[in-house]
Motif scaffolding. Structure first.
Motif, PDB file in Angstrom:
ATOM      1  N   ILE A  37     -22.554  28.018  17.320  1.00  0.00           N
ATOM      2  CA  ILE A  37     -24.081  27.592  16.359  1.00  0.00           C
ATOM      3  C   ILE A  37     -24.517  29.927  15.950  1.00  0.00           C
ATOM      4  O   ILE A  37     -24.876  30.176  15.226  1.00  0.00           O
ATOM      5  N   ALA A  38     -24.028  30.355  16.760  1.00  0.00           N
ATOM      6  CA  ALA A  38     -24.393  31.905  16.623  1.00  0.00           C
ATOM      7  C   ALA A  38     -22.896  32.318  15.359  1.00  0.00           C
ATOM      8  O   ALA A  38     -23.576  32.734  14.801  1.00  0.00           O
ATOM      9  N   THR A  58     -24.909  30.506  12.007  1.00  0.00           N
ATOM     10  CA  THR A  58     -26.037  31.815  12.218  1.00  0.00           C
ATOM     11  C   THR A  58     -25.691  32.705  11.538  1.00  0.00           C
ATOM     12  O   THR A  58     -26.595  33.562  10.392  1.00  0.00           O
ATOM     13  N   SER A 112     -26.586  33.291  25.892  1.00  0.00           N
ATOM     14  CA  SER A 112     -26.318  31.729  26.751  1.00  0.00           C
ATOM     15  C   SER A 112     -25.350  31.766  26.956  1.00  0.00           C
ATOM     16  O   SER A 112     -24.865  31.286  27.951  1.00  0.00           O
ATOM     17  N   ARG A 172     -29.901  35.481  21.391  1.00  0.00           N
ATOM     18  CA  ARG A 172     -30.327  34.511  22.417  1.00  0.00           C
ATOM     19  C   ARG A 172     -29.301  33.482  22.389  1.00  0.00           C
ATOM     20  O   ARG A 172     -28.567  33.617  23.806  1.00  0.00           O
ATOM     21  N   LEU A 173     -28.762  33.593  21.378  1.00  0.00           N
ATOM     22  CA  LEU A 173     -27.448  32.562  21.335  1.00  0.00           C
ATOM     23  C   LEU A 173     -26.044  33.435  22.172  1.00  0.00           C
ATOM     24  O   LEU A 173     -25.745  32.113  23.266  1.00  0.00           O
ATOM     25  N   LYS A 213     -22.983  26.899  21.751  1.00  0.00           N
ATOM     26  CA  LYS A 213     -23.539  27.800  21.321  1.00  0.00           C
ATOM     27  C   LYS A 213     -23.088  29.171  20.514  1.00  0.00           C
ATOM     28  O   LYS A 213     -23.824  29.505  20.056  1.00  0.00           O
TER      29      LYS A 213
END
Length: 179
Positions: free
Chosen positions: A132-133, A136, A109, A105-106, A129
């Motif tokens: 953040i990925a 993660t 996006s 999703r990240l 984003k």
């Protein structure tokens, strides 16, 4: 002679008129609008590093300098080119993960954000984003993830699916006909 020109000529109140006029095309957002996909990918990759915390940023920069950047650009180019694909196809073809995975999703996006960016803020949001990925996935696993994603992006079957998704629909072939 107009009063504005007289002021420039006689008193230099408005400057000496040697500075170029600021056109609409000189604004920061107008510079962003004409970018090609490769420029958008590079801006996204560099923006993601800038969005990382300082210790992770240094490690990501070192990874980019040691060969991760070409793979990141290949993977992100495929992600941006494949934004017309549905999330499940995009996830399975380009990351080998499930469509509801938060990383997918990240990444999707971020790709859509970079593909449709019209301002620097849009790029910053997309790069955030992606950052953040990266966090993660983990900065240590990021090069392996990117290597796998770039290998998947280079697969001819994946390229064919992406190219097919980018073509306009053919109404004679894609129409639903009653039986």
């Amino acid at each position: 002679m107009s009063w504005e020109d007289q002021g420039r000529q006689y008193h230099m109140w408005f400057g000496n008129s040697t500075a170029p006029l600021k056109a609409k095309s000189a604004t920061a957002d107008a510079v962003v609008n004409g970018k090609s996909t490769s420029e958008r990918v590079l801006a996204l990759a560099q923006g993601a590093i800038a969005a990382l915390p300082a210790p992770l940023r240094r490690e990501a920069e070192a990874q980019y300098q040691h060969g991760t950047l070409p793979r990141v650009t290949q993977a992100l180019t495929a992600w941006i080119s494949g934004t017309a694909l549905d999330r499940m196809t995009l996830a399975s073809r380009l990351s080998g993960r499930e469509a509801d995975d938060p990383v997918v999703r990240l990444l999707r996006s971020a790709a859509v954000g970079a593909a449709t960016a019209l301002s620097r803020e849009d790029y910053q949001n997309a790069a955030g984003k992606l950052a953040i990925a990266i966090q993660t996935i983990g900065i240590d696993y990021w090069p392996r993830f990117v290597a796998d994603a770039s290998a998947r992006a280079g697969d001819p079957a994946t390229q064919a699916v992406i190219e097919k998704s980018r073509q306009p629909p053919d109404p004679t072939r894609d129409a639903i006909r009653p039986v």
